[in-house]
Write an enzyme that holds these catalytic residues in place. Structure first.
Site, PDB file in Angstrom:
ATOM      1  N   HIS A 143       0.839  -1.202   0.000  1.00 45.25           N
ATOM      2  CA  HIS A 143       0.000   0.000   0.000  1.00 45.25           C
ATOM      3  C   HIS A 143       0.862   1.234   0.000  1.00 45.25           C
ATOM      4  CE1 HIS A 143      -2.497  -3.179   1.544  1.00 45.25           C
ATOM      5  NE2 HIS A 143      -3.545  -2.481   1.153  1.00 45.25           N
ATOM      6  N   LYS A 170      -1.308  -8.066  -4.520  1.00 43.32           N
ATOM      7  CA  LYS A 170      -2.268  -6.957  -4.363  1.00 43.32           C
ATOM      8  C   LYS A 170      -1.522  -5.632  -4.179  1.00 43.32           C
ATOM      9  CE  LYS A 170      -4.577  -6.675  -0.492  1.00 43.32           C
ATOM     10  NZ  LYS A 170      -5.535  -6.940   0.581  1.00 43.32           N
TER      11      LYS A 170
END
Ligand SMILES: O=C1C[C@@](O)(C(=O)O)C[C@@H](O)[C@@H]1O
Length: 250
Positions: A143, A170
């Site tokens: 992230h 991800k």
């Protein structure tokens, strides 16, 4: 391209699945939210363990996870303890993070486990091995809440996730411009062509929300939608998301 099966859900099969994060702070709220999810509004649930008020006690986490498992029935659930560096509420050291995840893998139950790439290769690799030995699939995540890295950097992050052995990669980044959103989508589409594990990618915030429904273009196999409190900026309400995805994919 490999697909990844979590119970009866196949990730990477060409459709985009809806994941709803369970964000309650108390056991009561967590279970109540899970009961509502089990009404066909999403395909998978993610338990954001760092938002649980007792996330420092693994025994409490395990206890709630057992109840969640019962309530969710056959819906797959992802175990995620998001650290402060990656935008979450877990403030412990890397060792405490590893200890919580590995003890949960030993004593608890989940279908997939989120592991943060930024924790460093040795730690990531040992958690990947622990997950594999317990039959749990892995989502290695990264992230960036303050920027969108360059296209090349994002491609290399996703590649690193695959090469360290993740089942799913991800990437979530924050845009400052339209170009940033397009860059995330381009990095995702290029990685989708070149990697052989399923990807979940998103540009966050209001501007980035377009990327959350663009899986057909970007190769993102799943999208996060909120039910009540969002777990990251820019998530659509999962009921709206379901309608949009139906329109786009059918
Ligand atoms: O990694 C992700 C993606 C996410 O940050 C999002 O932007 O939708 C939401 C988180 O709950 C999840 O763990």
């Amino acid at each position: 391209m490999k697909t990844v099966r979590l119970r009866n859900v196949e990730l990477g099969d060409g459709n985009s699945k809806i994941i709803v994060p369970i964000t309650g702070a108390t056991e009561e709220k967590i279970i109540a939210q899970a009961k509502e999810l089990n009404q066909g509004i999403c395909d998978l649930a993610e338990w954001r363990v760092d938002l649980f008020e007792k996330h420092h006690a693994v025994s409490e986490i395990v206890k709630v996870a057992r109840k969640l498992r019962d309530v969710l029935g056959d819906m797959p659930f992802i175990f995620t303890i998001r650290t402060k560096e990656d935008g979450g509420k877990f403030e412990g050291t890397n060792e405490e993070y590893a200890e919580t995840v590995s003890r949960f893998l030993l004593e608890g139950e989940c279908d997939a486990c989120d592991i943060e790439l930024a924790k460093g290769k040795p730690l990531v690799q040992s958690l990947l091995e622990a997950a594999k030995s317990h039959g749990v699939k892995t989502i290695v995540s990264s992230h960036s809440f303050d920027k969108t890295p360059t296209v090349d950097k994002m491609i290399s992050i996703l590649g690193e996730m695959q090469s360290c052995g993740a089942d799913i990669a991800k990437l979530a980044v924050m845009p400052k411009s339209i170009q940033d959103v397009l860059n995330l989508m381009l990095a995702s589409a290029k990685s989708f062509e070149n990697l052989n594990i399923p990807l979940i990618t998103m540009s966050m915030g209001k501007l980035g929300s377009f990327s959350r429904v663009a899986g057909l273009l970007t190769g993102s196999c799943a999208t996060f939608g909120s039910y009540g409190q969002e777990s990251a900026p820019g998530q659509y309400d999962c009921r709206d998301l379901k309608k949009i995805m139906k329109m786009l994919y059918e």
